[in-house]
Design an enzyme around this catalytic site. Structure first.
Site, PDB file in Angstrom:
ATOM      1  N   CYS A 131       0.761  -1.260   0.000  1.00 43.89           N
ATOM      2  CA  CYS A 131       0.000   0.000   0.000  1.00 43.89           C
ATOM      3  C   CYS A 131       0.789   1.307   0.000  1.00 43.89           C
ATOM      4  O   CYS A 131       0.463   2.200  -0.766  1.00 43.89           O
ATOM      5  CB  CYS A 131      -0.977  -0.015   1.155  1.00 43.89           C
ATOM      6  SG  CYS A 131      -2.246  -1.266   0.899  1.00 43.89           S
ATOM      7  N   PHE A 132       1.810   1.445   0.851  1.00 44.38           N
ATOM      8  CA  PHE A 132       2.451   2.757   0.960  1.00 44.38           C
ATOM      9  C   PHE A 132       2.931   3.261  -0.404  1.00 44.38           C
ATOM     10  O   PHE A 132       2.669   4.385  -0.795  1.00 44.38           O
ATOM     11  CB  PHE A 132       3.631   2.704   1.937  1.00 44.38           C
ATOM     12  CG  PHE A 132       3.240   2.834   3.395  1.00 44.38           C
ATOM     13  CD1 PHE A 132       1.937   3.092   3.759  1.00 44.38           C
ATOM     14  CD2 PHE A 132       4.193   2.698   4.397  1.00 44.38           C
ATOM     15  CE1 PHE A 132       1.568   3.211   5.096  1.00 44.38           C
ATOM     16  CE2 PHE A 132       3.841   2.824   5.736  1.00 44.38           C
ATOM     17  CZ  PHE A 132       2.531   3.077   6.084  1.00 44.38           C
TER      18      PHE A 132
HETATM   19  P1  NAD Z   1      -6.205  -8.305  -1.938  1.00 45.80           P
HETATM   20  O1  NAD Z   1      -5.583  -8.352  -3.259  1.00 45.80           O
HETATM   21  O2  NAD Z   1      -5.643  -9.130  -0.831  1.00 45.80           O
HETATM   22  O3  NAD Z   1      -7.750  -8.718  -2.056  1.00 45.80           O
HETATM   23  C1  NAD Z   1      -8.601  -8.224  -3.046  1.00 45.80           C
HETATM   24  C2  NAD Z   1      -9.522  -9.356  -3.485  1.00 45.80           C
HETATM   25  O4  NAD Z   1     -10.541  -8.815  -4.320  1.00 45.80           O
HETATM   26  C3  NAD Z   1      -8.830 -10.447  -4.311  1.00 45.80           C
HETATM   27  O5  NAD Z   1      -8.981 -11.692  -3.657  1.00 45.80           O
HETATM   28  C4  NAD Z   1      -9.564 -10.418  -5.655  1.00 45.80           C
HETATM   29  O6  NAD Z   1      -9.724 -11.712  -6.230  1.00 45.80           O
HETATM   30  C5  NAD Z   1     -10.900  -9.824  -5.266  1.00 45.80           C
HETATM   31  N1  NAD Z   1     -11.636  -9.206  -6.377  1.00 45.80           N
HETATM   32  C6  NAD Z   1     -11.195  -8.287  -7.256  1.00 45.80           C
HETATM   33  N2  NAD Z   1     -12.197  -7.942  -8.090  1.00 45.80           N
HETATM   34  C7  NAD Z   1     -13.289  -8.647  -7.736  1.00 45.80           C
HETATM   35  C8  NAD Z   1     -14.622  -8.715  -8.201  1.00 45.80           C
HETATM   36  N3  NAD Z   1     -15.063  -7.945  -9.202  1.00 45.80           N
HETATM   37  N4  NAD Z   1     -15.473  -9.570  -7.606  1.00 45.80           N
HETATM   38  C9  NAD Z   1     -15.064 -10.348  -6.576  1.00 45.80           C
HETATM   39  N5  NAD Z   1     -13.818 -10.312  -6.081  1.00 45.80           N
HETATM   40  C10 NAD Z   1     -12.934  -9.470  -6.647  1.00 45.80           C
HETATM   41  O7  NAD Z   1      -6.240  -6.775  -1.509  1.00 45.80           O
HETATM   42  P2  NAD Z   1      -6.210  -6.162  -0.027  1.00 45.80           P
HETATM   43  O8  NAD Z   1      -4.829  -6.161   0.507  1.00 45.80           O
HETATM   44  O9  NAD Z   1      -7.299  -6.791   0.780  1.00 45.80           O
HETATM   45  O10 NAD Z   1      -6.570  -4.644  -0.326  1.00 45.80           O
HETATM   46  C11 NAD Z   1      -7.862  -4.284  -0.775  1.00 45.80           C
HETATM   47  C12 NAD Z   1      -7.984  -2.777  -0.733  1.00 45.80           C
HETATM   48  O11 NAD Z   1      -7.837  -2.320   0.615  1.00 45.80           O
HETATM   49  C13 NAD Z   1      -6.918  -2.033  -1.524  1.00 45.80           C
HETATM   50  O12 NAD Z   1      -7.505  -0.888  -2.064  1.00 45.80           O
HETATM   51  C14 NAD Z   1      -5.892  -1.637  -0.480  1.00 45.80           C
HETATM   52  O13 NAD Z   1      -5.188  -0.479  -0.845  1.00 45.80           O
HETATM   53  C15 NAD Z   1      -6.774  -1.357   0.711  1.00 45.80           C
HETATM   54  N6  NAD Z   1      -6.109  -1.554   2.020  1.00 45.80           N
HETATM   55  C16 NAD Z   1      -5.302  -2.626   2.222  1.00 45.80           C
HETATM   56  C17 NAD Z   1      -4.722  -2.821   3.477  1.00 45.80           C
HETATM   57  C18 NAD Z   1      -3.818  -3.995   3.755  1.00 45.80           C
HETATM   58  O14 NAD Z   1      -3.280  -4.061   4.843  1.00 45.80           O
HETATM   59  N7  NAD Z   1      -3.630  -4.922   2.836  1.00 45.80           N
HETATM   60  C19 NAD Z   1      -5.019  -1.932   4.525  1.00 45.80           C
HETATM   61  C20 NAD Z   1      -5.875  -0.859   4.281  1.00 45.80           C
HETATM   62  C21 NAD Z   1      -6.433  -0.682   3.018  1.00 45.80           C
HETATM   63  C1  UGA Z   2       0.043   0.553   6.559  1.00 48.24           C
HETATM   64  C2  UGA Z   2      -0.575   1.544   7.540  1.00 48.24           C
HETATM   65  O1  UGA Z   2       0.157   1.495   8.774  1.00 48.24           O
HETATM   66  C3  UGA Z   2      -2.043   1.229   7.777  1.00 48.24           C
HETATM   67  O2  UGA Z   2      -2.623   2.216   8.625  1.00 48.24           O
HETATM   68  C4  UGA Z   2      -2.762   1.191   6.445  1.00 48.24           C
HETATM   69  O3  UGA Z   2      -4.122   0.843   6.635  1.00 48.24           O
HETATM   70  C5  UGA Z   2      -2.108   0.194   5.533  1.00 48.24           C
HETATM   71  O4  UGA Z   2      -0.706   0.544   5.362  1.00 48.24           O
HETATM   72  C6  UGA Z   2      -2.676   0.162   4.150  1.00 48.24           C
HETATM   73  O5  UGA Z   2      -3.296   1.090   3.704  1.00 48.24           O
HETATM   74  O6  UGA Z   2      -2.433  -0.869   3.518  1.00 48.24           O
HETATM   75  P1  UGA Z   2       0.994  -1.902   6.702  1.00 48.24           P
HETATM   76  O7  UGA Z   2       1.569  -1.593   5.371  1.00 48.24           O
HETATM   77  O8  UGA Z   2       0.232  -3.170   6.864  1.00 48.24           O
HETATM   78  O9  UGA Z   2       0.012  -0.727   7.166  1.00 48.24           O
HETATM   79  O10 UGA Z   2       2.162  -1.948   7.788  1.00 48.24           O
HETATM   80  P2  UGA Z   2       3.016  -0.841   8.559  1.00 48.24           P
HETATM   81  O11 UGA Z   2       3.143  -1.248   9.962  1.00 48.24           O
HETATM   82  O12 UGA Z   2       2.526   0.519   8.296  1.00 48.24           O
HETATM   83  O13 UGA Z   2       4.446  -1.010   7.883  1.00 48.24           O
HETATM   84  C7  UGA Z   2       4.658  -0.680   6.537  1.00 48.24           C
HETATM   85  C8  UGA Z   2       6.137  -0.803   6.220  1.00 48.24           C
HETATM   86  O14 UGA Z   2       6.876   0.206   6.884  1.00 48.24           O
HETATM   87  C9  UGA Z   2       6.760  -2.128   6.650  1.00 48.24           C
HETATM   88  O15 UGA Z   2       7.643  -2.568   5.661  1.00 48.24           O
HETATM   89  C10 UGA Z   2       7.493  -1.781   7.917  1.00 48.24           C
HETATM   90  O16 UGA Z   2       8.584  -2.626   8.177  1.00 48.24           O
HETATM   91  C11 UGA Z   2       7.954  -0.378   7.602  1.00 48.24           C
HETATM   92  N1  UGA Z   2       8.197   0.448   8.803  1.00 48.24           N
HETATM   93  C12 UGA Z   2       7.192   0.722   9.674  1.00 48.24           C
HETATM   94  C13 UGA Z   2       9.464   0.954   9.030  1.00 48.24           C
HETATM   95  O17 UGA Z   2      10.399   0.725   8.233  1.00 48.24           O
HETATM   96  N2  UGA Z   2       9.679   1.732  10.130  1.00 48.24           N
HETATM   97  C14 UGA Z   2       8.688   2.008  11.006  1.00 48.24           C
HETATM   98  O18 UGA Z   2       8.956   2.750  12.008  1.00 48.24           O
HETATM   99  C15 UGA Z   2       7.414   1.496  10.773  1.00 48.24           C
END
Ligand code: NAD
Ligand code: UGA
Length: 651
Positions: free
Chosen positions: A369-370
């Protein structure tokens, strides 16, 4: 002064469209449309509750989002969560756990992922997730609690399953009162904006399915991270397929972090709900707020405008990432000045205005994500004619690349500028500890640079990332080199001792607790409840966070006491769980776990024995700590030569 926008065609707007700006289609007009004149700001009138939108003089008639009565006009009986990934699965599970009267169905096109969610082997690893899924998916038995009340024993009623997983996307959408859109939104890899703009294909696909099949009035919730103004795109798709039908669109960004997803979902800092300033928008937002209010105090629910909500998610991730790049830039200076970045982070973090979080220097941020969210922000800024803003955020990414690049080049330089005939051991592939997510790990960049030097072998050990996932990630390097064995030098092994044996250098690329050589901080055995950390009363007894010992099989010596894992269930609830679905006799996960000598629940906290490793690595026993997890004095005492990011070389 709070100011909610209106999305395109105003179905039931309580505002006079001539006095409130509509949504311009041109991005550059957007900034103008939402600049609030200074004279309309009333700085003295503070909101009653944090995050509560205050009715402006235009919006007096709109219902209060945080009032439970407002929610009653949009009854929610069935929720369809589209996307069974890292966000969809855990979020749906926690919503289902706390709302046992609501049927929550998680749908995905990926049959394997759905099968895994229905099985004993969940597709993602998150501490506490299994417990939450077990109770919501499988239900719980009736139990008697002894002497709880003055009248004697109390009976806890049986709990029926209310969390389901399915590939029947259309059928589920048809019956849903609310759709949570949790699909992937990666960076575009080709075409306009490639490398920076968000690929909206999955989101568009999900929205088309909803547009064609959902009931009128179904509430659409953006949980995916999306570019600002995606709400308008969704409205347009709905309007194209179902003209004149009202589908309220909400933005409800997810802030969970991998590795702590369940804790983050159980105890969120805030729940942001973005809506449009129409009666249906406020009612829909109230319905969503009501779901969260089953376990989150309403004071932590922040209703805001939909555009702010979409943008605040990108801004939050960008600012977290910016802190990491900032401390990493300082780490480079430390290495040339004999200052210690750990000491600097500690002293900076003591300033309450800065705080200690996200100041850990290392290989930089990875994960799915980042990077993509900052890329999306820079693209948005450029689209709005703000190149200076785009350049500012781009530098956060540049610094991140610089960090892993110079780490890998330092390893090569230390090994006499050549890896020919040498073995490099890599401890940790996941982008951070406590997750098996191998996506966009800093390890990939480090390995790419090492491969340029033609090493004899690179042996990777990670306690949770599967061999298949690591190999899939590494396959992007196959364009330039043969990567995985037998044709390439990279091998994934199932224990750290095999990885390190006979290696010329050991690299720590993930901050797993098990790689530390200092005593792990043990968790308090006193149960922590959410009720203790929250002001509001906890409505159910399932929120206790109690240490529980995992089943564990360790691969090699030693066996110090294991660290208990946190379970979000109260101990008495664990005894109420119904049996899990059983695995078929030929279950591949069971087979691969037992052949690798691992339990399905792998121990990730018991420290590895560095003394044992010191006897098997090659002289002069180089260890490169890319995550700052090792205590230098102890390592040197065992005969290692330790190099750490953010500290000057000792050699
Ligand atoms: P992911 O890839 O793990 O999961 C997404 C799922 O959606 C997949 O399994 C895919 O097959 C399914 N999909 C896609 N299109 C579809 C459709 N039309 N119908 C049914 N299924 C469908 O993704 P994720 O990590 O869960 O992230 C999802 C969203 O949440 C992203 O926008 C991401 O930026 C955001 N987000 C992720 C995190 C995280 O920690 N991974 C945290 C906060 C926000
Ligand atoms: C991050 C945000 O923390 C969540 O709030 C957000 O919802 C999410 O992205 C998202 O949108 O997907 P995540 O990527 O799961 O969560 O994990 P983090 O704990 O934020 O770490 C991200 C990366 O930064 C890792 O590689 C971690 O090792 C690194 N990191 C983190 C550092 O190098 N230094 C730190 O002090 C903290």
């Amino acid at each position: 002064m709070y100011h909610t926008p209106s999305l395109g065609r105003s179905d039931d707007s309580a505002v006079d469209s001539s006095s409130v700006p509509g949504t311009p289609s041109d991005m550059s007009m957007f900034a103008q449309a939402y600049s609030i004149p200074a004279d309309s700001l009333d700085m003295g009138a503070l909101p009653e509750r944090v995050g509560t939108p205050q009715p402006s003089r235009y919006h007096m008639a709109l219902p209060d989002i945080l009032h439970p009565e407002t929610a009653s006009s949009v009854p929610i009986r069935t929720i369809c969560c589209i996307g069974a990934g890292y966000v969809g699965g855990p979020t749906a599970a926690v919503i289902a756990l706390h709302n046992p009267h609501i049927r929550v169905v998680v749908v995905d096109r990926d049959q394997r992922r759905i099968d895994a969610w229905k099985s004993r082997h969940l597709p993602i690893h998150e501490p506490g997730l299994e417990d939450v899924v077990r109770i919501a998916r499988d239900g719980a038995a009736e139990t008697r609690r002894r002497g709880d009340s003055p009248t004697g024993d109390t009976m806890d009623a049986a709990r029926q399953p209310n969390l389901f997983f399915s590939t029947a996307c259309i059928e589920t959408i048809k019956i849903a009162d609310m759709c949570l859109i949790s699909v992937n939104t990666p960076t575009k890899t080709r075409g306009v904006g490639a490398g920076r703009a968000t690929d909206m294909a999955a989101l568009e696909g999900a929205c088309r399915d909803i547009a064609m099949h959902a009931k009128a009035g179904c509430v659409l919730v953006e949980k995916s991270t999306v570019p600002c103004k995606t709400g308008q795109l969704i409205k347009d798709i709905m309007e194209a397929h179902r003209p004149g039908v009202v589908f309220p669109v909400l933005s409800n960004p997810e802030f969970l972090s991998e590795g702590t997803a369940i804790r983050d979902l159980m105890q969120p800092d805030r729940v942001v709900i973005g809506c449009e300033s129409t009666i249906s928008g406020h009612r829909a937002a109230a319905a969503l707020a009501n779901l969260y209010a089953a376990w989150v105090p309403r004071s932590r629910i922040a209703p805001i405008g939909i555009w702010s909500s979409e943008l605040c998610k990108l801004a939050a991730n960008a600012m977290l990432a910016q802190r990491i790049s900032s401390i990493n830039s300082i780490s480079a200076i430390c290495e040339r000045t004999d200052a210690d970045v750990g000491e600097i982070a500690k002293s900076i973090g003591l300033d309450p205005r800065i705080g200690p979080q996200f100041l850990k220097a290392g290989l930089g941020f990875g994960g799915s994500c980042f990077r993509k969210d900052i890329a999306s922000l820079t693209y948005l800024a450029e689209s709005l004619g703000l190149p200076e803003v785009a350049a500012y955020w781009q530098q956060v990414l540049t610094m991140n690349d610089f960090q892993r690049d110079r780490f890998a080049r330092h390893v090569i330089a230390t090994l006499n500028n050549s890896l020919r005939g040498k073995k490099v051991a890599i401890l940790g592939y996941a982008f951070k500890k406590n997750t098996g997510d191998a996506r966009e790990s800093p390890a990939l960049d480090v390995i790419r640079i090492l491969l340029e030097e033609g090493p004899k072998s690179i042996t990777i050990y990670d306690p949770l990332c599967s061999e298949a996932d690591i190999k899939r990630e590494l396959s992007v390097l196959e364009r330039d080199y043969a990567v995985s064995m037998p044709s390439g030098p990279v091998e994934v092994v199932s224990d750290p001792y095999t990885a390190c044996a006979n290696s010329n250098a050991v690299l720590i690329l993930t901050d797993w607790d098990m790689f530390k050589n200092s005593k792990p901080v043990t968790q308090s055995s006193k149960p922590v409840t959410i009720a203790q950390t929250y002001d509001g009363a906890t409505p159910t007894d399932v929120l206790h966070l109690t240490p529980r010992i995992e089943r564990v099989t360790i691969n090699k010596p030693p066996t110090p006491p294991r660290t208990p894992k946190l379970s979000p269930l109260a101990p008495e609830l664990n005894t109420r769980l119904l049996p899990e679905p059983s695995c078929p006799a030929d279950c591949t996960v069971c087979r691969s776990s037992s052949s690798a000598g691992m339990s399905a629940e792998t121990d990730t906290t018991t420290p590895i024995d560095w003394a044992t490793i010191s006897k098997t690595v090659r002289e002069p026993r180089w260890v490169f700590d890319g995550r700052g997890v090792l205590d230098a004095r102890a390592m040197v005492g065992m005969g290692f030569r330790l190099e750490t990011l953010g500290r000057a070389s000792m050699y």
